[in-house]
Design a protein around this motif. Structure first.
Motif, PDB file in Angstrom:
ATOM      1  N   SER A  71       0.838  -1.206   0.000  1.00  0.00           N
ATOM      2  CA  SER A  71       0.000   0.000   0.000  1.00  0.00           C
ATOM      3  C   SER A  71       0.873   1.255   0.000  1.00  0.00           C
ATOM      4  N   GLU A  72       2.019   1.205   0.695  1.00  0.00           N
ATOM      5  CA  GLU A  72       2.929   2.360   0.680  1.00  0.00           C
ATOM      6  C   GLU A  72       3.588   2.535  -0.683  1.00  0.00           C
ATOM      7  N   ILE A  73       3.900   1.438  -1.343  1.00  0.00           N
ATOM      8  CA  ILE A  73       4.481   1.522  -2.687  1.00  0.00           C
ATOM      9  C   ILE A  73       3.450   2.119  -3.641  1.00  0.00           C
ATOM     10  N   SER A  74       2.215   1.687  -3.531  1.00  0.00           N
ATOM     11  CA  SER A  74       1.152   2.249  -4.371  1.00  0.00           C
ATOM     12  C   SER A  74       0.991   3.748  -4.119  1.00  0.00           C
ATOM     13  N   ALA A  75       1.032   4.157  -2.855  1.00  0.00           N
ATOM     14  CA  ALA A  75       0.924   5.578  -2.518  1.00  0.00           C
ATOM     15  C   ALA A  75       2.118   6.359  -3.074  1.00  0.00           C
ATOM     16  N   LEU A  76       3.300   5.769  -3.019  1.00  0.00           N
ATOM     17  CA  LEU A  76       4.496   6.401  -3.569  1.00  0.00           C
ATOM     18  C   LEU A  76       4.363   6.598  -5.075  1.00  0.00           C
ATOM     19  N   LEU A  77       3.889   5.576  -5.768  1.00  0.00           N
ATOM     20  CA  LEU A  77       3.680   5.694  -7.219  1.00  0.00           C
ATOM     21  C   LEU A  77       2.665   6.790  -7.528  1.00  0.00           C
ATOM     22  N   ARG A  78       1.574   6.833  -6.761  1.00  0.00           N
ATOM     23  CA  ARG A  78       0.552   7.865  -6.967  1.00  0.00           C
ATOM     24  C   ARG A  78       1.152   9.247  -6.735  1.00  0.00           C
ATOM     25  N   HIS A  79       1.968   9.392  -5.674  1.00  0.00           N
ATOM     26  CA  HIS A  79       2.625  10.667  -5.376  1.00  0.00           C
ATOM     27  C   HIS A  79       3.522  11.082  -6.542  1.00  0.00           C
ATOM     28  N   TYR A  80       4.280  10.145  -7.088  1.00  0.00           N
ATOM     29  CA  TYR A  80       5.158  10.450  -8.214  1.00  0.00           C
ATOM     30  C   TYR A  80       4.336  10.901  -9.430  1.00  0.00           C
ATOM     31  N   THR A  91      11.554  17.143  -5.316  1.00  0.00           N
ATOM     32  CA  THR A  91      10.624  16.643  -4.311  1.00  0.00           C
ATOM     33  C   THR A  91      11.277  15.524  -3.507  1.00  0.00           C
ATOM     34  N   SER A  92      11.079  15.565  -2.211  1.00  0.00           N
ATOM     35  CA  SER A  92      11.581  14.513  -1.336  1.00  0.00           C
ATOM     36  C   SER A  92      10.476  13.473  -1.162  1.00  0.00           C
ATOM     37  N   PHE A  93      10.688  12.305  -1.742  1.00  0.00           N
ATOM     38  CA  PHE A  93       9.726  11.220  -1.671  1.00  0.00           C
ATOM     39  C   PHE A  93      10.121  10.270  -0.541  1.00  0.00           C
ATOM     40  N   ASP A  94       9.139   9.694   0.136  1.00  0.00           N
ATOM     41  CA  ASP A  94       9.392   8.701   1.179  1.00  0.00           C
ATOM     42  C   ASP A  94       9.586   7.348   0.486  1.00  0.00           C
ATOM     43  N   TRP A  97      12.635   1.936  -1.092  1.00  0.00           N
ATOM     44  CA  TRP A  97      12.799   0.802  -2.005  1.00  0.00           C
ATOM     45  C   TRP A  97      13.628   1.144  -3.240  1.00  0.00           C
ATOM     46  N   GLY A  98      14.053   2.389  -3.381  1.00  0.00           N
ATOM     47  CA  GLY A  98      14.852   2.781  -4.538  1.00  0.00           C
ATOM     48  C   GLY A  98      14.047   2.921  -5.815  1.00  0.00           C
ATOM     49  N   LEU A  99      12.760   3.122  -5.690  1.00  0.00           N
ATOM     50  CA  LEU A  99      11.892   3.236  -6.867  1.00  0.00           C
ATOM     51  C   LEU A  99      11.998   4.585  -7.567  1.00  0.00           C
ATOM     52  N   ILE A 100      12.052   5.647  -6.810  1.00  0.00           N
ATOM     53  CA  ILE A 100      11.971   6.989  -7.387  1.00  0.00           C
ATOM     54  C   ILE A 100      13.115   7.252  -8.360  1.00  0.00           C
TER      55      ILE A 100
END
Length: 142
Positions: A71-80, A91-94, A97-100
């Motif tokens: 769910s946090e990964i999904s939220a991160l993708l949505r934020h991006y 932007t500082s992303f949480d 996982w090294g995704l950004i």
């Protein structure tokens, strides 16, 4: 969300993102284990949870984690996806996982030269592979 994030990828990067939920049944019951993974061509370059073991489950190393970050990964993708182009590099992303960094390197809205300068010192194979693919395509077109 898959469609939205992949629409941002430069096609020359050759990336696809996938998410699936696997039903894990046993004599003790069942659970659903989610998985996110990114492929470049036919090679998996990022795989959650396979490549990540939650910190609170180190005593279960080698076993599929029952506590997960999907769910946090999904939220991160949505934020991006929702971040304006002008703010993508600042932007500082949480992101634990090294995704950004991979998303930035694949993002068609960001210039290849700036990305190569930003990630010149990286030793992360996935980032190197994405930038190499984009660079090769740029040389062929140019």
């Amino acid at each position: 969300m898959k469609k939205a994030i992949e629409a941002l990828f430069d096609p020359t990067a050759g990336l696809q993102i996938h998410c699936n939920v696997y039903r894990m049944g046993s004599t003790r019951g069942s659970t659903h284990c989610p998985r996110y993974w990114i492929v470049q061509g036919k090679t998996i370059i990022w795989d959650y949870p396979k490549d990540f073991l939650p910190l609170n489950q180190t005593e279960h190393a080698g076993h599929y984690p029952y506590v997960n970050d999907v769910s946090e990964i999904s939220a991160l993708l949505r934020h991006y996806i929702d971040t304006p182009k002008a703010a993508l590099m600042t932007t500082s992303f949480d992101d634990r996982w090294g995704l950004i960094d991979m998303l930035r390197c694949a993002d068609r809205r960001l210039g290849l030269k700036r990305l190569e300068e930003t990630y010149a010192e990286t030793d992360i194979p996935a980032i190197q592979a994405i930038l190499t693919a984009r660079n090769k395509a740029n040389v062929i077109e140019g």
